[in-house]
Enzyme design. Structure first.
Site: not given
Length: 818
Positions: A224-226, A228
């Site tokens: 995941s993006d941070w 996210g």
């Protein structure tokens, strides 16, 4: 799959398995000491490797040219070199994974993160991404291609739904990721923050499982993006392997419970864990038990590579014969970017560079400072200049600045970006307050502007008086990844030479998506008419005026789109005034994308230098003086005005957004495809750029012997340097479908090659085109289709300069699997 990771999987307990599927902290995945599994560490990129520090300060790192600058090189080999050099940087920071490259498409001209991405065209983006990944992973460091998919704007990016049809996805937005998997074998993919057609990409089964793993055969990890990730079972079942950052929010015991409840099968859990173990084996972290250390390795070979790449990225847009600079006359160096080295954009890509060379310094070294005069002319900052100096910081283990400090420290400059670990761990990083104190001694007497913006509550006192208040009535704005407020500015008269007392108060607040605390305080003295008059005088007294203007990382930044593409501040006025005083005016732009140029016909030369990394001034000076060729070609069309861009619309759902949606109404007609479709001539076309020599292309030959059977074609031609100095060009090949049952672009880039030739040198160029080069995606049937009929091959040196043409014909259709 190796027997070792199969054995490890069999020996892991359910809790240990789950521990590998979320971060331990902001930058690492935990070790499993019982089985000898080492910790996996990641670091931000893509134009360097920052390491585990904050976005501000930290261990120094090499700053390479930003993504759009690499896109402008059109040089796959060079980008491969940079990927390999970045592997050195990652290793120097004790990490195994680089969060890069960024390959989202330049859909609009106002995306704040365009600087970080390569191009408006999927093939150019894909080719460069493949080179970057091969260079990086060839040294044992994993790439993490991002952001998968539909993150073409920074507005409400953590919640927005990008509404994109499948044909546009397949033909435009997915291609760089597809090539990264199929041609480069990337080991990592990062999901985007946004929703795709209503579903968060981090839990999008069609995207992560059907397309990525089943159709493309991907065997790496998806992280995941941070912050996210938004669910437990849904993300695991859809194909998200790793939740970042840690500690776990949606996993940990929640995932253990989901497995026990049958919401996630043991087999599905094992798939996710195997992907993580496979990555750890590939990058060597399984056996990496070294004490974590970060080093600032300022390598001479990296310095040279950055300087070379910066020159090769520079795009010469106009030249009335004034460049390269010659003679020994006086040069007026003018503009807000002249003595400030604008080397990178803002956001997670920023880092603490080893050094920064400004254009003034580069020209002074190349030509001698005695030939130069200087005038700033005007400012171009978005925020007031950060207050520099050493400040005392008192941290409180509460949000009200109450009682005795829990910790006392210091900071260089009145700005901070706190994540994960604050005040030596003596306060909760999401629930604390701080008082920052120091002095400011002005150089001039006058009314100064004091600005503050914060992801949290903040206010600024000078000599005990509240001047700027971002505490009372705090309102969410476009700073700090949309977690911060817009800048609040107050004014105060300050006295030159007097040490004015500055006190800043800060407190955390509840965050929307990203768990961080941050602020920045700046103090500035506005420049007025007198500064422009001084610049005009300098230009009039010089043989040549060189204007350094543009934007900076405050404007071109993650977390905020641009308000438009006019130059900020009074820069257009400055150019007009200087050009009127001296017709020998050269404009050097530093931006992360296109700008409007109402003065383009009034200046002698225009050079787009982007943000070329720590060697910025030297690279720019090399091009201006002719020590290096301006090797860049535009990776994004420069429109005459913002309203000409295909994403510009009166319908807010097309751009920027409406009720949580942004609709990609233009479909496949992005960038030059749109301008061709509507018959609009841009200011400067895609693929365009001038050099200091000239090239001719001729002898086009098309071998279509395999075209009917398998859709393949070989195109060859000759390229000749017809000038009197070495130089470079980019041979670009576009394909047109003469007649299609569905709308198709007038032409599409399908192949290119960067050439460096000596004077008079001729070289043969060959391109092998496969069937996909002629196909479009048919949504209803879920396949690629090459239709019967004629196709035109166009070859030249920009999308608007394609003198060589040839035709081929098929009598049958050809269907291709996804």
């Amino acid at each position: 799959m190796s027997s070792r990771i199969e054995q490890l999987l069999a020996e892991l307990t359910p809790e240990e398995k789950v521990s590998l599927l979320s971060g331990e902290d902001f930058w690492s995945v935990p070790a499993v000491e019982r089985l000898g599994i080492g910790k996996l560490r990641v670091t931000d990129g893509p134009n360097g490797a920052r390491g585990g520090g904050s976005l501000i300060g930290g261990v120094k790192s090499a700053s390479f040219p930003v993504g759009i600058a690499l896109g402008a090189t059109w040089n796959v080999g060079l980008v491969t070199e940079i990927g390999a050099a970045l592997a050195d940087e990652v290793k120097s920071k004790g990490a195994h994974v680089l969060l890069a490259p960024t390959v989202n498409i330049h859909r609009s001209v106002t995306n704040g993160r365009n600087f970080e991405c390569y191009a408006e065209d999927p093939i150019l983006s894909a080719e460069l991404a493949v080179g970057y990944i091969k260079g990086l992973q060839g040294q044992g460091v994993s790439a993490t291609i991002k952001h998968f998919v539909g993150n073409e704007s920074e507005i409400e990016r953590t919640t927005i739904s990008s509404e994109i049809g499948e044909r546009a996805l397949r033909e435009i937005y997915l291609i760089p990721f597809e090539w990264a998997v199929k041609k480069a074998g990337t080991w990592g993919v990062m999901s985007s923050y946004n929703r795709l057609n209503g579903t968060f990409t981090s839990e999008h089964n069609w995207l992560l499982s059907t397309v990525l793993r089943q159709e493309w055969g991907y065997d790496g990890i998806v992280m995941s993006d941070w912050f996210g990730s938004h669910s437990t079972a849904a993300t695991v079942n859809a194909g998200l392997d790793l939740e970042m950052p840690g500690p776990a929010r949606d996993r940990g015991q929640k995932l253990v419970a989901a497995v026990n409840a049958g919401e996630v099968s043991v087999a599905m859990l094992d798939q996710r864990v195997l992907a993580m173990l496979r990555l750890m084996e590939r990058v060597g972290s399984l056996d990496d038990h070294r004490t974590f250390q970060e080093h600032a390795n300022d390598r001479p070979e990296h310095r040279a590579l950055i300087r070379r790449a910066g020159s090769e990225a520079a795009v010469l847009l106009k030249n009335d014969g004034i460049l390269p600079l010659a003679g020994s006359g006086k040069i007026a160096v003018i503009g807000p970017n002249a003595k400030t080295a604008q080397i990178m954009g803002g956001g997670s890509a920023q880092l603490n560079a080893h050094y920064r060379i400004s254009p003034w310094e580069g020209l002074a070294t190349a030509l001698g400072e005695d030939r130069l005069s200087f005038a700033p002319g005007c400012t171009n900052h978005r925020f007031e200049p950060v207050l520099r100096g050493t400040f005392k910081v008192e941290y409180f283990a509460n949000q009200t600045l109450a009682g005795e400090p829990a910790h006392i420290g210091s900071m260089d400059d009145a700005q901070a970006f706190w994540v994960g670990h604050v005040a030596d761990g003596k306060v909760d990083p999401l629930h604390f307050s701080a008082r920052i104190s120091g002095v400011f001694t002005p150089e001039e007497t006058g009314e100064h502007r004091v600005g503050i913006y914060a992801a949290g509550f903040g206010r600024v006192f000078i000599d005990g008086k509240l001047i700027a208040d971002a505490w009372t009535g705090w309102t969410k704005g476009r700073t700090f990844f949309e977690e911060g407020c817009d800048e609040v500015v107050g004014t105060i008269n300050l006295e030159a030479g007097r040490a004015h007392q500055v006190a800043i108060e800060f407190s955390t607040k509840e965050f929307a998506t990203l768990g961080l605390a941050a602020f920045a305080v700046g103090i500035g003295l506005p420049l007025g008419d007198a500064a422009i008059a001084q610049a005009v005088d300098a230009a009039r007294d010089a043989e040549t005026a060189v204007l350094f203007i543009g934007r900076n990382g405050e404007w071109d930044t993650e977390g905020s789109d641009l308000p438009g593409i006019l130059l900020p501040g009074r820069q257009n006025e400055l150019v007009e005034a200087v050009a009127a005083a001296n017709p020998r005016t050269v404009v050097v732009l530093q931006t992360g994308g296109p700008i409007e140029m109402p003065w383009a016909d009034k200046v002698a030369a225009v050079l787009e230098a982007w943000y070329p990394g720590q060697e910025a001034g030297n690279a720019i000076a090399d091009v201006l003086t002719g020590a290096a060729e301006p090797g860049g070609r535009l990776p994004q069309t420069f429109p005459v005005r913002w309203a000409d861009n295909p994403a510009h619309s009166q319908d807010r759902e097309v751009y920027p957004d409406l009720e949580g949606k942004v609709r990609y109404e233009e479909g496949i007609f992005v960038g030059y495809r749109y301008y061709d479709r509507v018959g609009m001539t841009p200011l400067y076309p895609f693929g365009y750029g001038l050099g200091y020599t000239s090239f001719e292309l001729n002898d086009l030959v098309i071998d279509d012997s395999g075209f009917e059977s398998d859709g393949k074609l070989i195109v060859s031609l000759a390229a000749t340097n017809t000038g009197d100095r070495p130089g470079s060009t980019v041979v670009q090949l576009y394909v047109s479908d003469d007649k299609s049952t569905e709308p198709r672009p007038v032409k599409e880039l399908k192949a290119f090659e960067k050439l460096h030739l000596e004077p008079g040198e001729q070289r043969s160029v060959s391109f092998l085109l496969d069937a996909r080069c002629f196909a479009w995606y048919r949504e209803a049937a879920h396949h690629w289709l090459v239709e019967a009929g004629g196709f035109t091959i166009r070859v030249g040196q920009s999308s608007a300069d394609l003198p060589l043409t040839g035709s081929v014909t098929r009598s049958t259709t050809l269907m291709l699997a996804v």
